[in-house]
Design a protein around this motif. Structure first.
Motif: not given
Length: 197
Positions: A103-104, A167-168, A172-174, A179-183
């Protein structure tokens, strides 16, 4: 050349860093550490004063590796504006990369340490400050060379952009949905094009 003791220390850090990152400080037991490394409790504590010292060393190593990857990716261009686009490019692929880490690390340890470990929290806050400061420096450099609008506040934009990115990463991880990161990276690119240029 590393001494045998230094090699052991490095081996312990590299082995347990993803475990701390994935499980968190409190949920990572000494048993997890000895099982993963194949070393005894005495060998672990012969290299580290306590679990907290090991957790901080593991976090520092993970973050150092992550920041090196971002810096290497940014070095593909000398242009400040292009460096900002290279940051969004890096984060478009961050989900897969951070899976290897458990994870991050900034997000995981930040949330985990907030109520449990002031020393780890201090390291996370330092890392966030460093990332925002690096973003602000890129923007300031772009202003200096006329690539970026001289009227915008570099610190404000660095804070805004990194908040969007983290936030993205969280979403994305949750939700296990890249797509959250990409957008969001597309939105950051729009800010760079429409507000920073």
């Amino acid at each position: 050349m590393l001494t045998k003791a230094e090699q052991t220390t490095e081996f312990i850090i590299q082995t347990v860093a993803p475990i701390f990152n994935k499980n968190g400080y409190a949920a990572t037991s000494l048993s997890d550490i000895t099982k993963a490394t194949g070393l005894t409790k005495g060998a672990i504590y012969g290299n580290f004063k306590n679990k907290e010292e090991l957790a901080v060393a593991a976090f520092n190593a993970t973050v150092k590796n992550m920041l090196r990857r971002i810096t290497d990716h940014q070095s593909l261009s000398n242009s400040s504006l292009e460096k900002l686009f290279l940051i969004t490019d890096f984060y478009r692929n961050y989900y897969n990369y951070s899976q290897e880490l458990g994870g991050c690390p900034v997000l995981n340890m930040g949330v985990d340490a907030k109520h449990q470990n002031p020393l780890l929290l201090e390291r996370v806050r330092y890392t966030i400050t460093k990332i925002k400061s690096n973003l602000a420096k890129i923007i300031e450099n772009g202003q200096k060379y006329g690539e970026i609008n001289s009227k915008i506040d570099p610190i404000l934009y660095a804070k805004r952009l990194y908040t969007m990115i983290i936030g993205a990463i969280f979403m994305t991880h949750t939700l296990e949905d890249n797509s959250y990161l990409l957008e969001t990276m597309d939105q950051v690119d729009e800010i760079i094009n429409n507000e920073l240029k």
